[in-house]
Design a protein around this motif. Sequence first.
Motif: not given
Length: 506
Positions: A67-74, A217-231
Amino acid sequence: MTDNKGPQRLSRPSYGSISSPPNAGPQQAPPEATYLSEKVPIPDTKLLLWVLLWATVLGLLCQRLAARLGVVTGKDLSEVCHLYYPKVPRTLLWLTIELAIVGSDMQEVIGTAIAFSLLSAGRIPLWGGVLITIVDTFFFLFLDNYGLRKLEAFFGFLITIMALTFGYEYVVARPAQGALLRGLLLPSCPGCGQPELLQAVGIVGAIIMPHNIYLHSALVKSREIDRTQRADIREANMYFLIEATIALSVSFFINLFVVAVFGQAFYQQTNQAAFNLCANSSLHDYAKIFPMNNHTVDVDIYQGGVMLGCVFGPAALYIWAVGLLAAGQSSTMTGTYAGQFVMEGFLKLRWSRFARVLLTRSCAILPTVLVAVFRDLRDLSGLNDLLNVLQSLLLPFAVLPILTFTSMPNLMQEFANGWLSKAITSSIMALVCAINLYFVVSYLPSLPHPAYFSLVALLAAAYLGLTTYLVWTCFIAHGVTMIAHSSHQHFLYGLPEEKQKGEPSG
């Protein structure tokens, strides 16, 4: 050998699955290791419970990294593998994960066929149940038209059915809670041998399916995440960890229910006792599946359902079958999505889900229906044993890449693995690889014909070669610069920005 055909009754052990069986007398054959086709092993010894617990913990660690890989890298794990690994290793890696998916689908076919046989009181033969699984494939594709969220809701419904059905069996069986906790929390296995090793390897592969790491790692990409914001990234990582913890906790308790029920009801019982019990119950027609001898009963998922019905009433048999059916459908869903993601990530091929399901299910049904038609139920269960072990043998091809990429600061930035996470995951992975290697070496003498050695040697060479390559790149990603070849400097310093969106070299 003299068969004891006098009346016997099934005794109630305090909790059979967490104590090693005494040495069998001359009339008893050693118990065989069999597993639930829906990823849940049948217990023999106290080995199983603590292995089950720690396999679940390892599964949570792997899902956290995925999950962390998918969230951080997209990007999902297969996409990152495509970017960083040369063509030959990544193609072999893709083939191993496809093999894991087909193996998982074969287990779903086996479990579903047995469920239909139990629900129909044997009117549907096993080969007929195998063919019926073609229909549930189209049902899944029908649901797919309504979107991912509807499928997730249906998946949750299936999980609920499994929890309720297997939980019902647990309440009815009433295993000894104190003994159960000791088996979970006190690792021990006195007198363990090859059968217990087979069980341990099968449990790890049954709980941590390699393709599910790619899927997560792929399923977490279905959620919208602003990867420019570390928080936002940090918050997403936290919530995905909570989600994975809840999901795996539910999975653990479902597995525990099944192990506890089988250990309580069937451990160290004889075929003769099982025959007598079923013969005197409303399910007397099923008594013939148990040989009239004093061998320890070998319980697979078919005999297990029958025994539950004989011990606790027919309702237990049908509830067990419904649970198997629900587990099979959930397995179909995860395998289909995982197959689609890994094909798109590794090969950049985009197939429709219909084509993916058709390919995977065809590969799964053909060998399974041949075994169901020309062999017997024991061979079908034996095939299932091998499939569980196969998942464990293929596990390094998911865990090593995820450990490699999540440890690279140039890729993960501040979210790269810390030293404690690296140490724990690396140690567990080294242990899994060592157990797998020992398992393969210890079972080589049991090959039925010398001609098999050539094939096994070829497969072993490819397996060890790919594993060695993945370990090598993992060391580079962990900062061992002295072994880094010039063509693999990107594991230390990252890919050039223009290659992040393009083809990798090699």
